[in-house]
Motif scaffolding. Structure first.
Motif, short mmCIF file in Angstrom:
data_model
loop_
_atom_site.label_atom_id
_atom_site.label_comp_id
_atom_site.label_asym_id
_atom_site.label_seq_id
_atom_site.Cartn_x
_atom_site.Cartn_y
_atom_site.Cartn_z
N GLU A 9 36.58 41.71 55.55
CA GLU A 9 37.74 41.62 54.73
C GLU A 9 37.13 40.98 53.31
OE1 GLU A 9 40.80 42.43 55.11
OE2 GLU A 9 40.03 43.23 57.10
N LYS A 10 35.87 40.33 53.54
CA LYS A 10 35.17 39.77 52.13
C LYS A 10 35.02 40.90 51.35
CE LYS A 10 31.62 36.91 50.30
NZ LYS A 10 30.81 35.68 50.40
N ILE A 11 34.21 41.90 52.18
CA ILE A 11 33.96 43.06 51.36
C ILE A 11 34.73 43.80 50.68
CG2 ILE A 11 32.55 45.19 51.55
CD1 ILE A 11 30.83 43.65 53.82
N LYS A 12 36.02 44.04 51.57
CA LYS A 12 37.33 44.84 51.16
C LYS A 12 37.65 44.06 49.76
CE LYS A 12 38.57 46.58 55.50
NZ LYS A 12 39.62 46.45 56.53
N THR A 13 38.10 42.69 49.87
CA THR A 13 38.44 42.12 48.53
C THR A 13 37.43 42.07 47.61
OG1 THR A 13 39.54 40.26 50.14
CG2 THR A 13 39.01 39.54 47.97
N THR A 14 36.08 42.15 47.50
CA THR A 14 35.21 42.34 46.74
C THR A 14 35.37 43.59 45.82
OG1 THR A 14 33.70 40.67 47.86
CG2 THR A 14 32.75 42.08 46.11
N VAL A 15 35.44 44.56 46.97
CA VAL A 15 35.75 46.09 46.13
C VAL A 15 36.80 46.28 45.60
CG1 VAL A 15 35.84 48.49 46.87
CG2 VAL A 15 34.10 47.06 48.10
N ALA A 16 38.09 45.87 45.92
CA ALA A 16 39.28 45.90 45.23
C ALA A 16 39.23 45.03 44.03
CB ALA A 16 40.39 45.32 46.23
N PHE A 19 36.88 46.96 41.45
CA PHE A 19 37.54 48.00 40.81
C PHE A 19 38.65 47.88 39.81
CE2 PHE A 19 36.41 51.78 44.32
CZ PHE A 19 34.94 51.42 44.32
N GLU A 20 39.45 46.79 40.29
CA GLU A 20 40.47 46.44 39.22
C GLU A 20 39.68 45.88 37.96
OE1 GLU A 20 44.44 43.70 39.90
OE2 GLU A 20 42.50 42.73 40.03
N THR A 21 38.79 45.13 37.92
CA THR A 21 38.05 44.56 36.83
C THR A 21 37.43 45.62 35.85
OG1 THR A 21 37.71 42.54 37.92
CG2 THR A 21 36.31 42.88 35.97
N ILE A 22 36.72 46.58 36.61
CA ILE A 22 36.17 47.75 35.84
C ILE A 22 36.90 48.94 35.70
CG2 ILE A 22 33.86 46.65 36.20
CD1 ILE A 22 33.28 48.97 38.11
N PRO A 173 43.81 42.92 49.56
CA PRO A 173 43.01 43.95 48.82
C PRO A 173 43.38 45.38 49.21
CG PRO A 173 41.81 42.41 50.43
CD PRO A 173 43.33 42.04 50.46
N GLU A 174 43.81 45.69 50.43
CA GLU A 174 44.41 46.84 50.71
C GLU A 174 45.43 47.36 49.66
OE1 GLU A 174 43.36 47.36 55.57
OE2 GLU A 174 45.27 46.54 54.76
N ARG A 175 46.45 46.67 49.62
CA ARG A 175 47.60 46.86 48.75
C ARG A 175 46.93 46.90 47.17
NH1 ARG A 175 50.30 43.26 51.70
NH2 ARG A 175 49.74 41.60 50.66
N LYS A 176 45.91 46.31 46.75
CA LYS A 176 45.51 46.26 45.36
C LYS A 176 44.81 47.50 45.25
CE LYS A 176 43.64 42.71 43.54
NZ LYS A 176 42.70 41.59 43.06
N LEU A 180 45.74 50.70 42.56
CA LEU A 180 44.94 51.17 41.66
C LEU A 180 44.72 52.73 41.85
CD1 LEU A 180 42.05 48.75 41.83
CD2 LEU A 180 43.14 49.19 39.87
N PHE A 181 44.66 53.16 42.89
CA PHE A 181 44.45 54.72 43.35
C PHE A 181 45.62 55.56 43.24
CE2 PHE A 181 40.17 53.44 44.24
CZ PHE A 181 39.39 54.52 43.97
N ALA A 182 46.97 54.86 43.16
CA ALA A 182 48.06 55.62 43.16
C ALA A 182 48.43 55.87 41.71
CB ALA A 182 49.28 54.34 43.53
#
Length: 185
Positions: A9-16, A19-22, A173-176, A180-182
């Motif tokens: 979950e920590k990794i998923k949060t970090t990725v989301a 991706f939002e930041t960049i 993070p899954e919703r985020k 983003l990809f939507a």
């Protein structure tokens, strides 16, 4: 090495969050683009003289990260590997090391970086927007190797079953990631 649920979950949060930041909101996710947006310099092994290339290959057949004398992160990667998917995975794996800033157990650090790369390149919530029916759909959408696509499809099916069982119980993070990809689905 298998990680604990909270570590995934920590990794998923970090990725989301990353991706939002960049502003990464499309497939295929390209390690070269992510590195550029993070200010990470990329150095192909082919740019090295023979002695440095031999040393690089002793360090890793695929890629490794280090800091240059100015303190900037540099990912050195083997551009002579014939598989773009493998090069891209290796770069994302190294970005995972840099972003997650882990220096504990080597096996655990590698597991963190591997899952970071897998989730960044083919995260189930983002894949869901494209409704993959087989591994080949993911392979083409994400420009990843067939083996990685097969693993991503298995993860996607398990994730989808879990989400359905819990009545669309998506984590933040899954919703985020889906949001983003939507934009580009």
């Amino acid at each position: 090495m298998k990680l604990h649920g909270w570590q995934y979950e920590k990794i998923k949060t970090t990725v989301a969050d990353l991706f939002e930041t960049i502003s990464i909101d499309h497939f295929p996710v390209v390690g070269f683009e992510v590195a550029h947006k993070l200010g990470i310099r990329l150095m192909p092994y082919s740019a090295f003289d023979n002695d440095l290339k031999a040393l690089a290959l002793l360090t890793s057949d695929d890629a490794f990260s280090t800091r240059n004398p100015q303190g900037q992160w540099v990912i050195c990667y083997n551009d002579e590997i014939n598989s773009y998917g493998r090069q891209n995975f290796s770069i994302m794996h190294e970005i995972g090391h840099i972003v997650m800033q882990r220096n504990f157990c080597e096996d655990e650090d590698e597991a963190f970086a591997d899952f970071f790369a897998c989730y960044a390149l083919a995260g189930s919530p983002a894949l869901h927007l494209f409704q993959p029916k087989q591994a080949e759909d993911i392979e083409h959408l994400c420009s990843i190797s067939h083996e990685m696509a097969c693993n991503a499809f298995i993860r996607y099916q398990k994730w989808l079953s879990h989400v359905r069982w819990h009545n669309n119980g998506l984590t933040e993070p899954e919703r985020k990631l889906m949001t983003l990809f939507a934009k580009t689905a």
